[in-house]
Design an enzyme around this catalytic site. Structure first.
Site, mmCIF file in Angstrom:
data_model
loop_
_atom_site.group_PDB
_atom_site.id
_atom_site.type_symbol
_atom_site.label_atom_id
_atom_site.label_comp_id
_atom_site.label_asym_id
_atom_site.label_seq_id
_atom_site.Cartn_x
_atom_site.Cartn_y
_atom_site.Cartn_z
ATOM 1 N N PRO A 134 -7.791 -35.436 -6.921
ATOM 2 C CA PRO A 134 -8.150 -34.792 -7.856
ATOM 3 C C PRO A 134 -8.563 -33.575 -7.910
ATOM 4 C CG PRO A 134 -9.694 -36.875 -7.779
ATOM 5 C CD PRO A 134 -8.525 -36.703 -6.568
ATOM 6 N N TYR A 171 -17.242 -26.310 -7.056
ATOM 7 C CA TYR A 171 -16.790 -27.063 -6.076
ATOM 8 C C TYR A 171 -17.204 -26.932 -4.690
ATOM 9 C CZ TYR A 171 -12.469 -27.612 -8.670
ATOM 10 O OH TYR A 171 -11.753 -28.154 -9.415
ATOM 11 N N HIS A 195 -11.595 -20.076 -18.769
ATOM 12 C CA HIS A 195 -12.606 -19.851 -17.625
ATOM 13 C C HIS A 195 -11.996 -19.157 -16.629
ATOM 14 C CE1 HIS A 195 -15.645 -23.482 -17.419
ATOM 15 N NE2 HIS A 195 -15.657 -23.027 -18.565
HETATM 16 P P1 FAD Z 1 -2.485 -42.873 -17.210
HETATM 17 O O1 FAD Z 1 -3.061 -41.128 -17.956
HETATM 18 O O2 FAD Z 1 -2.480 -43.268 -16.320
HETATM 19 O O3 FAD Z 1 -1.376 -42.514 -18.890
HETATM 20 C C1 FAD Z 1 -0.617 -44.451 -18.791
HETATM 21 C C2 FAD Z 1 -0.587 -45.163 -20.039
HETATM 22 O O4 FAD Z 1 0.615 -46.060 -19.303
HETATM 23 C C3 FAD Z 1 -2.022 -45.134 -20.083
HETATM 24 O O5 FAD Z 1 -1.966 -45.238 -21.728
HETATM 25 C C4 FAD Z 1 -1.506 -46.684 -19.846
HETATM 26 O O6 FAD Z 1 -2.383 -47.830 -20.700
HETATM 27 C C5 FAD Z 1 -0.391 -47.322 -20.440
HETATM 28 N N1 FAD Z 1 0.318 -48.076 -19.558
HETATM 29 C C6 FAD Z 1 -0.163 -48.730 -18.156
HETATM 30 N N2 FAD Z 1 1.455 -50.025 -18.044
HETATM 31 C C7 FAD Z 1 1.899 -50.381 -19.151
HETATM 32 C C8 FAD Z 1 2.732 -51.671 -19.588
HETATM 33 N N3 FAD Z 1 3.119 -52.248 -19.004
HETATM 34 N N4 FAD Z 1 3.263 -51.356 -21.230
HETATM 35 C C9 FAD Z 1 2.557 -49.824 -21.693
HETATM 36 N N5 FAD Z 1 2.181 -48.944 -21.245
HETATM 37 C C10 FAD Z 1 1.319 -49.533 -20.689
HETATM 38 N N6 FAD Z 1 -6.824 -35.549 -12.987
HETATM 39 C C11 FAD Z 1 -7.475 -34.684 -13.130
HETATM 40 O O7 FAD Z 1 -6.953 -33.773 -13.139
HETATM 41 N N7 FAD Z 1 -8.928 -34.385 -12.902
HETATM 42 C C12 FAD Z 1 -9.253 -35.901 -12.638
HETATM 43 O O8 FAD Z 1 -10.809 -35.634 -12.304
HETATM 44 C C13 FAD Z 1 -8.995 -37.171 -12.824
HETATM 45 N N8 FAD Z 1 -9.976 -38.294 -13.210
HETATM 46 C C14 FAD Z 1 -8.900 -39.923 -13.384
HETATM 47 C C15 FAD Z 1 -9.857 -41.037 -13.037
HETATM 48 C C16 FAD Z 1 -9.129 -41.662 -12.818
HETATM 49 C C17 FAD Z 1 -9.424 -42.927 -12.536
HETATM 50 C C18 FAD Z 1 -6.993 -41.915 -13.065
HETATM 51 C C19 FAD Z 1 -6.109 -43.359 -12.614
HETATM 52 C C20 FAD Z 1 -6.991 -40.322 -12.898
HETATM 53 C C21 FAD Z 1 -7.620 -39.536 -13.144
HETATM 54 N N9 FAD Z 1 -6.591 -37.890 -13.033
HETATM 55 C C22 FAD Z 1 -7.811 -36.462 -12.743
HETATM 56 C C23 FAD Z 1 -5.526 -38.049 -13.423
HETATM 57 C C24 FAD Z 1 -4.928 -37.534 -14.591
HETATM 58 O O9 FAD Z 1 -5.846 -38.160 -15.149
HETATM 59 C C25 FAD Z 1 -3.839 -38.114 -14.549
HETATM 60 O O10 FAD Z 1 -2.490 -37.560 -13.678
HETATM 61 C C26 FAD Z 1 -3.367 -38.189 -15.939
HETATM 62 O O11 FAD Z 1 -3.784 -39.485 -16.686
HETATM 63 C C27 FAD Z 1 -1.764 -38.846 -15.846
HETATM 64 O O12 FAD Z 1 -1.345 -38.694 -17.235
HETATM 65 P P2 FAD Z 1 0.118 -39.850 -17.567
HETATM 66 O O13 FAD Z 1 0.253 -40.124 -18.259
HETATM 67 O O14 FAD Z 1 1.169 -39.377 -16.735
HETATM 68 O O15 FAD Z 1 -0.532 -41.480 -16.624
HETATM 69 C C1 DHB Z 2 -12.178 -31.742 -13.285
HETATM 70 C C2 DHB Z 2 -11.668 -33.035 -12.180
HETATM 71 C C3 DHB Z 2 -11.042 -32.128 -11.399
HETATM 72 O O1 DHB Z 2 -10.281 -32.644 -10.445
HETATM 73 C C4 DHB Z 2 -11.356 -30.727 -11.230
HETATM 74 O O2 DHB Z 2 -10.351 -30.442 -9.816
HETATM 75 C C5 DHB Z 2 -11.891 -30.069 -11.773
HETATM 76 C C6 DHB Z 2 -12.733 -30.533 -13.312
HETATM 77 C C7 DHB Z 2 -12.973 -32.309 -14.530
HETATM 78 O O3 DHB Z 2 -13.418 -33.645 -14.792
HETATM 79 O O4 DHB Z 2 -13.655 -31.853 -15.307
#
Ligand code: FAD
Ligand code: DHB
Length: 396
Positions: free
Chosen positions: A298, A206, A77
């Site tokens: 987000p 947006y 994009h």
């Molecule tokens: P996570 O993806 O949270 O991964 C952490 C991992 O650790 C998980 O797999 C979990 O199961 C594991 N874990 C936790 N505790 C333990 C333990 N005690 N022992 C072993 N494993 C454990 N960002 C965007 O940019 N756009 C979005 O639309 C968006 N939507 C989101 C929706 C939700 C519900 C959430 C929670 C976040 C969203 N985010 C979004 C943020 C984005 O998904 C996160 O920033 C990203 O997933 C971060 O990755 P991470 O690996 O740091 O954490």
């Molecule tokens: C999506 C999520 C976001 O937070 C954003 O700013 C744009 C796209 C998505 O889930 O596609």
């Protein structure tokens, strides 16, 4: 039964995008590591979250051989549309940022690709391994305690990296008073849906509206991802599909002949919104990365990209340590990342507060939002500020 590792150089807690990308980068650099993930593989691969990848994230995935499918199936994009007052304004990334762009490729797919590669290489990645504690963080040899198949086990590490998300245990293993935290909770949530219908737009929209914020995103040429601002505590089951589409249509309304296509909704979830930062992102031999260290609301899609940039820095630091014995990069890890983290915190806060309508928001505050949106539409400097942050600042 297969033998489980009992010691490693880098123990990674959490197999989300941060943990998996770190493991992949370390594995490719020949640095020994083990990933412990509490959930099963199917759960981790299907957890619906982010969808936008910045150039730096894509570069890192390419560098570790994890971008073949992204390069085939990801949607490139060149811009996004902002909508307000029944009109739209396109932000063109390449012309405003010296050629940068973003990729639409879901977090679920990034995670699937990384897991498949690690398992194919026989790299240690354990699912259903629930970490319960980390001890000895302040000694030379931290130990990760975890439960796997009903058995309590330990993993001795040179370093432990908490990639276990906001609710993880690793941050909690650090004594009170060693970390400072900063937090803001927002008075609204996002109601996200996935729908089996081709996107009604080529690029993301947006929308600021008097009824609240809405976002039109996508997962593929046949699957749309849309979000509505809703009050905190909203029960997704309380909305019928028709109510959701009616509300989306009202918020995206624009003069002209644009039409929102409707289709079967296959997933619904409500997500609360929070800004959160931990300082520093390290204590002794325990380091934090991704959501374990910081959360952004987000709006602007920074969460996943920030997680990726943390582990890119960390992987370089561990690689330098393995090759030269120098801890200089590791010692600089927290400061290096926090500069980028606070920039993303500001941008995500800015996008959120400019586009959402808070409960009881004054007309004054709404006029400020509209004035800011007009400014972005009329000044290439204001547009460039948004575009540079959205498309992603260079990863150091
Ligand atoms: P996570 O993806 O949270 O991964 C952490 C991992 O650790 C998980 O797999 C979990 O199961 C594991 N874990 C936790 N505790 C333990 C333990 N005690 N022992 C072993 N494993 C454990 N960002 C965007 O940019 N756009 C979005 O639309 C968006 N939507 C989101 C929706 C939700 C519900 C959430 C929670 C976040 C969203 N985010 C979004 C943020 C984005 O998904 C996160 O920033 C990203 O997933 C971060 O990755 P991470 O690996 O740091 O954490
Ligand atoms: C999506 C999520 C976001 O937070 C954003 O700013 C744009 C796209 C998505 O889930 O596609």
């Amino acid at each position: 039964m297969r033998t489980l590792p009992t010691r490693t150089t880098v123990g990674i807690v959490g197999g989300g995008p941060a943990g998996l990308l770190l493991a992949r980068l370390l594995h490719r650099a020949g640095v020994d590591c083990v990933v412990l993930e509490s959930r099963d593989r199917a759960y981790v691969e299907q957890r619906q979250r982010a969808g936008i990848l910045e150039q730096g994230t894509v570069d890192a995935l390419r560098a570790c051989g994890a971008a073949d499918r992204l390069d085939r199936e990801g949607l490139v994009h060149d811009g996004v549309e902002l909508r307000w007052d029944r009109r739209g304004h396109r932000i063109d990334f390449p012309s405003l940022t010296g050629g940068r762009k973003v990729w639409v490729y879901a977090q679920t797919e990034v995670v699937k690709d990384l897991i498949a590669l690690q398992l194919a290489d026989g790299a240690p990645l354990l699912f259903e391994a629930q970490v319960t504690a980390v001890t000895g963080a302040d000694t030379g040899r931290p130990v990760v305690h975890y439960r796997h198949e009903g058995v309590e086990r330990t993993l001795e590490c040179d370093y432990v990296v908490g990639c276990d998300g906001f609710h993880g245990v690793v941050r909690q293993a650090i004594p009170d008073g060693e970390l400072r935290t900063f937090e803001r909770v927002y008075p609204y949530s996002w109601f996200g849906i996935l729908a089996d219908v081709p996107p009604s737009c080529d690029e993301l929209i947006y929308a600021h509206s008097p009824r609240g914020f809405a976002l039109h995103s996508m997962r593929s040429p046949t699957v749309s991802r849309l979000y509505l601002q809703v009050p905190n505590g909203t029960d997704p089951a309380a909305w019928t599909d028709e109510q959701i589409w009616d509300e989306l249509e009202a918020r995206f309304a624009i003069d002209g002949d644009w039409k929102l296509e409707r289709g079967p909704i296959t997933q619904k979830a409500v997500l609360p919104m929070r800004s959160f930062v931990t300082e520093p992102m390290r204590w002794g031999r325990v380091l934090l990365a991704g959501d374990a260290a910081h959360i952004v609301p987000p709006t602007g899609a920074k969460g996943l990209n920030l997680a990726a940039s943390d582990v890119i820095v960390l992987a370089r630091a561990f690689t330098a340590l393995a090759r030269t014995g120098s801890t200089a990069e590791l010692d600089a890890y927290s400061d290096t990342c926090l500069r980028r983290v606070w920039r993303a915190e500001h941008f995500s806060w800015f996008m959120t507060t400019t586009l959402h309508t808070a409960p009881g928001q004054s007309e004054f505050d709404t006029r400020l939002q509209l004035s800011q949106l007009d400014r972005i539409a009329s000044s290439p400097h204001a547009a460039a500020e948004l575009a540079e942050n959205y498309a992603g600042l260079p990863v150091f």
